[in-house]
Design an enzyme around this catalytic site. Structure first.
Site, PDB file in Angstrom:
ATOM      1  CG  HIS A  39       1.866  49.610 -16.968  1.00 56.89           C
ATOM      2  ND1 HIS A  39       0.662  48.995 -16.750  1.00 56.89           N
ATOM      3  CD2 HIS A  39       1.560  50.834 -17.475  1.00 56.89           C
ATOM      4  CE1 HIS A  39      -0.335  49.789 -17.108  1.00 56.89           C
ATOM      5  NE2 HIS A  39       0.192  50.913 -17.563  1.00 56.89           N
ATOM      6  CG  ASP A  70       0.289  45.561 -16.224  1.00 60.10           C
ATOM      7  OD1 ASP A  70      -0.929  45.798 -16.342  1.00 60.10           O
ATOM      8  OD2 ASP A  70       1.158  46.438 -16.181  1.00 60.10           O
ATOM      9  CB  THR A  93      -0.502  49.857 -12.820  1.00 61.35           C
ATOM     10  OG1 THR A  93      -1.239  49.968 -14.042  1.00 61.35           O
ATOM     11  CG2 THR A  93       0.405  48.637 -12.893  1.00 61.35           C
ATOM     12  CG  ASN A 127       3.552  54.481 -11.322  1.00 55.41           C
ATOM     13  OD1 ASN A 127       2.966  53.796 -10.508  1.00 55.41           O
ATOM     14  ND2 ASN A 127       3.999  53.996 -12.460  1.00 55.41           N
ATOM     15  CB  SER A 128       3.461  61.260 -11.101  1.00 58.41           C
ATOM     16  OG  SER A 128       4.454  61.031 -12.077  1.00 58.41           O
ATOM     17  CG  ASP A 150      -5.103  56.714 -14.821  1.00 53.56           C
ATOM     18  OD1 ASP A 150      -4.737  56.651 -16.004  1.00 53.56           O
ATOM     19  OD2 ASP A 150      -4.314  56.749 -13.870  1.00 53.56           O
ATOM     20  CD  GLN A 151      -2.586  61.597 -17.208  1.00 53.04           C
ATOM     21  OE1 GLN A 151      -2.839  62.714 -17.663  1.00 53.04           O
ATOM     22  NE2 GLN A 151      -1.723  60.778 -17.785  1.00 53.04           N
TER      23      GLN A 151
END
Length: 456
Positions: A20, A110, A132, A353-354, A373-374
């Protein structure tokens, strides 16, 4: 300029975890490059981990100043304390700047911390929410908040969840705590609280870009009018307009870069499988074993990030038997690693992010999501964007070695390899275009800066 007032001053309040802090810090850098003063307000526990030129760093309190979340131990305890102490100390920080040469114009917070918007409104300044996650994941939770459907979601194995503007989401594509709200109550509450006072925000930003998820964002804009301003990845890997911006500037762990990079320089182009499940995921010993045997079976070069606390889960003798072919490290600089020509694919947990990093550098992926969320990000990597493959799970929720071996070969040298590489490079180019001068994300950021300047 005669009569010119102070330049805008934006204070950023990230949730205090690496995934974050990084994108908010990148947004701060973008604004600084456009003439805005930026300050990061982070917890006393994380304040020393952030170093970035031209950005001020200030401490606020989460009530656990010696150890942060690990000191609190429970998510609900931490969040309650952070709201109470964070509101008070952030409010004091705004007051401290009030009569300075750079009073605060706006709080970019955030979305996990909606109380920061209340602080902004209390002091009569702008408040902007920063999400994010992907626009798709945000849209799912927006639909829940606005009661398009209710929890728990009852989805049969072969029946999709159908939401306006979104592709069909099957059970394995949605976060587990949507199907089973009781499984992660504190985390689900945090997700839903993002929308608690969102109608009071002056802007809503999301770390995605128009060419990637613009249509999805448009379809939910009635109740989630977000501006897509990503990808928030260091400039050196995208447009190169921020001089020296090669890293995020925040690290809660010490990276082991040199060893990785030297080793990668000895390997042929697109010959290395890079495996990393981020800083938080803890795999089961069984899953670690299956990955290890898949790597042995595929007989290709690999770089695997395994935290020291996880190494005991590797099969006995695995490290010794793969010397030369494989390198196991406890951490490395992911961006520098992905940028190396030697990397042929990225085995990832699909954190947003990844996902954006792999995409921005045009690296094909093997998607192995673990939770939250993955699951949704993995679906898009495999089925929608077609920049990777997603292994199937067995009845125990484990990716077996044979399945992973097939997927690794498919990405590295299989029938779909060419298509996956082509799509990955296409999205890389679109990501660069979006954040470059005149691109969709760049325009959205410029409009924000323009509005702030008008108010000064």
């Amino acid at each position: 300029m005669v009569g010119r007032r102070n330049k805008p001053h934006v204070i950023f309040v990230p949730y205090p975890s690496q995934g974050h802090i990084n994108p908010l810090l990148q947004f701060a850098k973008r604004l600084v490059s456009k003439g805005v003063k930026a300050t990061i307000a982070t917890t006393k526990y994380t304040v020393k981990s952030i170093h970035s030129p031209n950005i001020s760093i200030e401490a606020i309190s989460d009530g656990f100043d010696e150890g942060g979340f690990s000191q609190a131990q429970k998510a609900d305890v931490f969040l309650k304390s952070f709201q109470e102490n964070g509101s008070r100390t952030l409010s004091q920080l705004v007051k401290n700047y009030k009569n300075s040469t750079h009073p605060i114009s706006c709080i970019v917070y955030d979305a996990f911390l909606p109380w920061a918007l209340d602080v902004a409104k209390k002091h009569g300044i702008y408040g902007a929410a920063f999400f994010t996650n992907s626009a798709t994941v945000c849209a799912v939770f927006a639909h829940i908040h606005y009661r398009t459907f209710s929890l728990p979601v009852k989805i049969e194995e072969n029946e999709p969840l159908l939401l306006p503007g979104l592709p069909c989401l099957y059970p394995r594509d949605v976060p587990g705590f949507i199907r089973e709200p009781e499984s992660y109550p504190a985390y689900l509450a945090m997700k839903m609280n993002q929308f608690s006072n969102l109608e009071n925000a002056d802007w809503i930003f999301d770390n995605s870009f128009q060419e990637l998820e613009g249509e999805i964002a448009r379809r939910v804009s009635k109740f989630w009018p977000a501006k897509l301003i990503g990808p928030m990845v260091p400039s050196s890997y995208l447009d190169g307009r921020i001089e020296g911006d090669k890293g995020y500037g925040a690290s809660l762990w010490k990276p082991l870069s040199e060893e990785c990079l030297k080793w990668l320089n000895t390997k042929p182009s697109q010959s290395v499988i890079y495996i990393s499940f981020g800083s938080m995921v803890s795999l089961t010993p069984k899953q670690m074993e299956e990955i290890a045997y898949a790597l042995l079976g595929v007989n290709m070069n690999f770089l695997w990030v395994v935290r020291e606390t996880e190494k005991c889960k590797l099969p006995k003798g695995f490290i010794e038997s793969t010397k030369g072919k494989g390198l196991i490290v406890s951490w490395c600089n992911q961006l520098e690693t992905l940028a190396k020509q030697a990397i042929g694919c990225f085995v990832t947990h699909c954190g947003w992010n990844s996902t954006l990093e792999g995409m921005s550098l045009g690296v094909p992926m093997v998607a192995m999501p673990q939770w939250s969320d993955q699951m949704t990000d993995a679906k898009f990597i495999d089925e929608i964007w077609k920049i990777g493959v997603r292994p199937k799970l067995d009845e125990f929720g484990v990716v077996r070695r044979e399945e992973l071996l097939f997927c690794l070969k498919e990405v590295m040298e299989g029938e779909r390899s060419y298509e996956i590489w082509r799509n990955a490079r296409k999205l890389r180019d679109l990501a660069k275009k979006a954040i470059s001068e005149g691109g969709s994300s760049d325009k959205a950021i410029n409009n924000f800066v323009y509005s702030l300047n008008l108010a000064c």
